[in-house]
Structure formats: C-alpha cells, structure tokens
Design a protein around this motif. Sequence first.
Motif, PDB file in Angstrom:
ATOM      1  N   ILE A  16     -11.128  -5.113  20.320  1.00  0.00           N
ATOM      2  CA  ILE A  16     -10.555  -6.195  19.519  1.00  0.00           C
ATOM      3  C   ILE A  16     -11.607  -7.256  19.215  1.00  0.00           C
ATOM      4  N   VAL A  17     -12.372  -7.650  20.228  1.00  0.00           N
ATOM      5  CA  VAL A  17     -13.387  -8.685  20.024  1.00  0.00           C
ATOM      6  C   VAL A  17     -14.493  -8.188  19.097  1.00  0.00           C
ATOM      7  N   SER A  18     -14.918  -6.942  19.267  1.00  0.00           N
ATOM      8  CA  SER A  18     -15.963  -6.422  18.380  1.00  0.00           C
ATOM      9  C   SER A  18     -15.439  -6.248  16.956  1.00  0.00           C
ATOM     10  N   GLY A  19     -14.188  -5.864  16.796  1.00  0.00           N
ATOM     11  CA  GLY A  19     -13.596  -5.783  15.463  1.00  0.00           C
ATOM     12  C   GLY A  19     -13.492  -7.136  14.804  1.00  0.00           C
ATOM     13  N   TRP A  20     -13.138  -8.147  15.589  1.00  0.00           N
ATOM     14  CA  TRP A  20     -13.098  -9.508  15.075  1.00  0.00           C
ATOM     15  C   TRP A  20     -14.490  -9.968  14.672  1.00  0.00           C
ATOM     16  N   TYR A  21     -15.469  -9.647  15.485  1.00  0.00           N
ATOM     17  CA  TYR A  21     -16.843 -10.030  15.170  1.00  0.00           C
ATOM     18  C   TYR A  21     -17.300  -9.390  13.864  1.00  0.00           C
ATOM     19  N   VAL A  22     -17.047  -8.101  13.727  1.00  0.00           N
ATOM     20  CA  VAL A  22     -17.490  -7.391  12.522  1.00  0.00           C
ATOM     21  C   VAL A  22     -16.771  -7.921  11.293  1.00  0.00           C
ATOM     22  N   ALA A  23     -15.471  -8.119  11.400  1.00  0.00           N
ATOM     23  CA  ALA A  23     -14.687  -8.507  10.229  1.00  0.00           C
ATOM     24  C   ALA A  23     -14.881  -9.970   9.843  1.00  0.00           C
ATOM     25  N   ASN A  33     -25.590 -14.062   0.331  1.00  0.00           N
ATOM     26  CA  ASN A  33     -26.172 -13.706  -0.954  1.00  0.00           C
ATOM     27  C   ASN A  33     -25.365 -12.658  -1.719  1.00  0.00           C
ATOM     28  N   GLN A  34     -24.393 -12.056  -1.075  1.00  0.00           N
ATOM     29  CA  GLN A  34     -23.619 -11.016  -1.742  1.00  0.00           C
ATOM     30  C   GLN A  34     -22.351 -11.616  -2.342  1.00  0.00           C
ATOM     31  N   GLU A  35     -21.763 -10.862  -3.223  1.00  0.00           N
ATOM     32  CA  GLU A  35     -20.519 -11.295  -3.839  1.00  0.00           C
ATOM     33  C   GLU A  35     -19.421 -11.353  -2.786  1.00  0.00           C
ATOM     34  N   ARG A  36     -18.639 -12.399  -2.795  1.00  0.00           N
ATOM     35  CA  ARG A  36     -17.566 -12.569  -1.810  1.00  0.00           C
ATOM     36  C   ARG A  36     -16.408 -11.639  -2.150  1.00  0.00           C
ATOM     37  N   SER A  37     -16.019 -10.812  -1.195  1.00  0.00           N
ATOM     38  CA  SER A  37     -14.908  -9.903  -1.383  1.00  0.00           C
ATOM     39  C   SER A  37     -14.219  -9.692  -0.046  1.00  0.00           C
ATOM     40  N   LEU A  38     -12.926  -9.557  -0.068  1.00  0.00           N
ATOM     41  CA  LEU A  38     -12.194  -9.306   1.171  1.00  0.00           C
ATOM     42  C   LEU A  38     -12.195  -7.828   1.547  1.00  0.00           C
ATOM     43  N   HIS A  39     -12.496  -6.972   0.601  1.00  0.00           N
ATOM     44  CA  HIS A  39     -12.437  -5.533   0.837  1.00  0.00           C
ATOM     45  C   HIS A  39     -13.845  -4.961   0.880  1.00  0.00           C
ATOM     46  N   THR A  40     -14.412  -4.943   2.078  1.00  0.00           N
ATOM     47  CA  THR A  40     -15.732  -4.363   2.266  1.00  0.00           C
ATOM     48  C   THR A  40     -15.658  -3.337   3.383  1.00  0.00           C
ATOM     49  N   LYS A  41     -16.723  -2.594   3.552  1.00  0.00           N
ATOM     50  CA  LYS A  41     -16.772  -1.617   4.640  1.00  0.00           C
ATOM     51  C   LYS A  41     -16.689  -2.305   5.992  1.00  0.00           C
ATOM     52  N   GLU A  42     -17.286  -3.485   6.098  1.00  0.00           N
ATOM     53  CA  GLU A  42     -17.281  -4.203   7.367  1.00  0.00           C
ATOM     54  C   GLU A  42     -15.888  -4.689   7.737  1.00  0.00           C
ATOM     55  N   THR A  43     -15.138  -5.198   6.762  1.00  0.00           N
ATOM     56  CA  THR A  43     -13.789  -5.668   7.075  1.00  0.00           C
ATOM     57  C   THR A  43     -12.870  -4.510   7.426  1.00  0.00           C
TER      58      THR A  43
END
Length: 72
Positions: A16-23, A33-43
């Motif tokens: 859970i903590v690592s998922g929170w960190y990644v997301a 520097n990247q375009e802001r998006s809620l749907h990325t591979k990291e999220t």
Amino acid sequence: MIAKYILPHLIGLVCIVSGWYVAIINVGLFKFNQERSLHTKETLAGLVLIIIGAYIPHIWIGIGNMFSKKKD
C-alpha cells in the motif's frame, strides 16, 4: 498464532505504501516537465499495488486457515 497474522499485514502495508509512493509522490512531485495527466503507467501501477496490498493479507490468512483445518 499472532505471528501468522503479522507477516501478511506487513507485506500488505508495504504494498500500500509503495503504491501510494508510485501513484502520488512520483507522479505528482517528480514529473514537472511532462504533460499533467491522471492516467499514466505509474498511477495504474500504484493503484494495482494498493489493491494488492489491501486484499493480500485476507487471502493469505484465509488460505492458511483452510490448510491448517485440514491437518487437524
């Protein structure tokens, strides 16, 4: 008896903590520097880790209880 419940919950907490960190932390703070998006591979990866962390302790304990009842 308590020890068989602690390990699955610790692993779930780490997921859970690592998922929170990644997301949240990785995407929100370090992707300037990247375009802001809620749907990325990291999220998506963070969401999967959070879901795994939430359900793995109960599945692990349930399977352990199922096999321990067969031995008795």
